[in-house]
Structures are given as C-alpha cells and as structure tokens.
Design an enzyme around this catalytic site. Sequence first.
Site, PDB file in Angstrom:
ATOM      1  N   GLU A 322      30.490  11.192 135.608  1.00  0.00           N
ATOM      2  CA  GLU A 322      31.692  11.954 135.231  1.00  0.00           C
ATOM      3  C   GLU A 322      32.005  13.011 136.292  1.00  0.00           C
ATOM      4  O   GLU A 322      33.162  13.235 136.634  1.00  0.00           O
ATOM      5  CB  GLU A 322      31.443  12.594 133.857  1.00  0.00           C
ATOM      6  N   THR A 427      50.015   6.304 132.983  1.00  0.00           N
ATOM      7  CA  THR A 427      48.661   6.778 133.264  1.00  0.00           C
ATOM      8  C   THR A 427      47.615   6.143 132.354  1.00  0.00           C
ATOM      9  O   THR A 427      46.429   6.342 132.535  1.00  0.00           O
ATOM     10  CB  THR A 427      48.596   8.320 133.218  1.00  0.00           C
TER      11      THR A 427
HETATM   12  C1  DMJ Z   1      43.129   7.871 130.142  1.00  0.00           C
HETATM   13  O1  DMJ Z   1      43.491   8.120 128.840  1.00  0.00           O
HETATM   14  C2  DMJ Z   1      44.253   8.184 131.099  1.00  0.00           C
HETATM   15  O2  DMJ Z   1      44.006   7.555 132.306  1.00  0.00           O
HETATM   16  C3  DMJ Z   1      44.436   9.660 131.332  1.00  0.00           C
HETATM   17  O3  DMJ Z   1      45.419   9.931 132.292  1.00  0.00           O
HETATM   18  C4  DMJ Z   1      43.139  10.264 131.778  1.00  0.00           C
HETATM   19  N1  DMJ Z   1      42.022   9.906 130.947  1.00  0.00           N
HETATM   20  C5  DMJ Z   1      41.843   8.597 130.433  1.00  0.00           C
HETATM   21  C6  DMJ Z   1      40.893   7.691 131.163  1.00  0.00           C
HETATM   22  O4  DMJ Z   1      39.840   8.245 131.806  1.00  0.00           O
END
Ligand code: DMJ
Length: 460
Positions: A322, A427
């Site tokens: 992480e 995203t």
């Molecule tokens: C997802 O829900 C999306 O990519 C978000 O922008 C960031 N975190 C998570 C994945 O790690």
Amino acid sequence: MMIHAWDSYVQYASPDDELRPVSARGFNWSTTSLLATPVDSLDTLRLMGLESRYQSAKILVLKELKIDADIGVSVFETNIRILGGLLSAWEFDDDPRLLDLAERLAVRLIRALDTPSGMPDRTINLNSGGAEGPPATLAEYGSLQLELQYLADVTGKPHYAKKVRMVIYEIIQANTTVKGLYPKGRHCSHTHLSLIERGKETFGIGPNADSFYEYLLKIWMATGDAKFRTMYDESAEAINKYLVHHRNGRTYVPDADLRHDTNTVAKHTTSHHLACFAGGMFATGALTRREDNWEQFFQLGKQITQTCWEGYEKTATGLGPEQVGTAFNTDSDGRYMLRPETIESVFYMWRLTREPIYRSMGRVFLTSLNKHCRTDTGFSGLRSVSTLPASLDDVQPSFFLAETLKYLYLLFADDDTIPLEAYVFNTEAHPLSVRGWGRRRGIPRGDVDLGVGRSAGEEL
Ligand code: DMJ
C-alpha cells in the site's frame, strides 16, 4: 479469475455490496446494499463475453438497486462505482432501463451540490437528500464531472453537468499557493471555496487527491474542452517539479507539505500505491499532445510504472505494498488490497509502447494473485505482502472486479477491445465513449485534435 471472483460473490454474498472471501459471506457498506459488486462488474462481465452472468447481474441490478434507500452514501464512491458502472453498462447494451436507472440515481446524487458554496457534501442520504459527514476531499469534490458530463451529453440535458463544472471553475478561481497543485483538503466559506490554509497544506496525487488530476486530463479527452487540458498541463508541471522524487534510479510520487512559514515544500518519505495510476496518466497526457517537453512526461510515466512494478517484484508474494518507502528499503504499509493502479499503468504502457515487458509483468501479476490471494470462495487482499504463507484480510473489494481484473484482461486483449481513441475509463475503470464515438457519436468534440484515426501504439 473473473469467473471465480464473480461466481463466489453470487454464491456467498449476493445481493450484498461485497464478498468476504475467506469467511464466505456478504458485507454491506451501509444498512442497505447498493449492489456495489454487481454494478461494478457489469461491464467487465460483458467485455469478457460472460454473457449469461452479465444478464443475471443486470436483472439483479434492475430489480434490486434501491436508488432511494434511506442511507447516507459517499457521493464520490456512488458516482464512480454505481453511476459509472450503470452508464458504462448502457454504453455497451441497448437496454434503456440502464440509462433510466443511472439518470434517476444521478438526480438524487447531485443534490449534494445544492450547498451555499456549490461545493458538494461528502455524503448524501439518497432518500432525503440530507448531507452528513465532514467536507469532501479534493478527489471527492473534483471527480464528478466525467460521469455527469457523459450523462448530460447522452440525455441532451446539459444541466446534469452544469453544477459539477461550476466546481471546477470555482477551483480555477480559488487562490492556490502553488500553481497547478491543489490541497487535498478544502476550506469552505459559506459562499465560496478557499484553498488557502494557514500553516501547512498537503499536496499529492495519492489518497484524497488522485482522480482529481486524472479527471482533468480525461474530461479534456472526452469533450475537447481546452480549459481542462490547460489545467492538466499546469498540474503535470507542478507535480513533476514539487512532488516527483527520483532516487537510486527509481521514481516516486510521495505527498508533500507546503510550509508557509519557510515557503518550502517538504516531501514525505513514502509513496502510495494509489499514486501508481500516474504512470498511465503521464504517458497518455504526453502522447495526446506532443508539444514542448512531451517526451519528458512520457518517460516520467514509464519510470513511475517501472518503480511501482519493482515494488511488487521485491516482495515475497510478488504483490505490491500500500505504501513503499522512497528509499525503497521499507514498506511503511505492507497491505495489498487487490488494488488496480499498477496493473492499470502497465496496461496503458503496453498499449502505448508495445513493449513485451508489460505483458510479462501481467503474467507474473496473474500468477501471484492466483497463488497468494485466491481462496476457495473468492480472492482476498493481503495483510502483508512480505508474509508467507499469505495472511488474508478477508475482503474482495468491488474494484477488484471492476478494475484490477479488467485491466489485466485488457492487457492481453487486442486494441479493438476498448480502443483508447474512443473511450476514457472513469476512475473505477468503467469505459465511457468520448464525443464522436460510441454513444456520443454525433456530438462534436470541440477544438482539439485528439489523434483520432492514428494507430494505437503510435498515438492515442
Ligand atoms: C478505486 O475505487 C478507484 O480507482 C479510486 O479512484 C481509488 N481507489 C480505488 C482502487 O484502489
């Protein structure tokens, strides 16, 4: 892998939000399920040709998704996973019920922007429209426009995008202390946004910030609106200047604090997995506008991808932590939460360079996932990437099916499967067509040449 992850969810967790892949049960984010895993999985199932599973997931979603549930939900997560998932499913399926459901959800969600400042609340009760919780972060208030602009375009109702565009204009007008960088937090007077805080501000492209920068580039790619490209270019320059950290041949993007007393930017000593998406972002940003120092930014994208991948290679499980120390000697947070960002950048680098090394990375990643994260009842994150046998965290997040497995699949698919000149991924890795393509065919893309028609690998 997708079949195992999905079938396990169906068998042990449906209709809850997510699967507990060790204890073989479901888990809800709140008191009512938003069907996070089925909605997040729709386009991945379709893309992979898992048609009967797609159809049953769709039926479940159309029948059971409670868009008026009396629960407080994260505006950001509901937008990227649920709204994004529904819109993307409709992109590839003629069923008008998907768009109708998405639209009715959006109507409820954008009530979060009905604040005196126009800046969205962090959470909203889907039923009452009431706000709860602390103010939204940069990523949360600044990552709504891709989905809502798409909805505005395909429904012909511009008002869906108007309020979220105002958020961006507000950000443009707000004073910032470093041009192109925006603090992760925000300070809202009753009437307008202020980005200035006394004392210390934290900048970064990892937690609480990431998708804001990602969306600057992607909203330009989707619409051709040059304002967003200008903002992205300013941000790319500033990220490179103030945040990017080169050490021992590796390239990190840690957060940094701006200290007002000394007027200095102090970089943190760890880099977050979430920031690994930036490999793909910088490479895409460079190739879609080959001007000035584009080659430098393309190399930056490559270097970030390479360093993130090395973070995987050095661990006992072959999976990345992480957070990694920027001296590469310690993992300050050794969990692996089945996150997509590294394989996402690997996928982009493959499409953009055709270098076989990226597919090799994908093969290794696939093996490591199967070896250390696969259980009899799904796939689990790890408590530590350095511990053998693997210590499982008992979480199969919906983004594993929406993003991680999708990018891994696309790495080995041909370029016609989601061509990059025709789609942007939100995203949460939900592909949405750009203007002029797919569902947005017939909508002009504005005033820029996005390289349409050039072959993939050469330019987007
Ligand atoms: C997802 O829900 C999306 O990519 C978000 O922008 C960031 N975190 C998570 C994945 O790690």
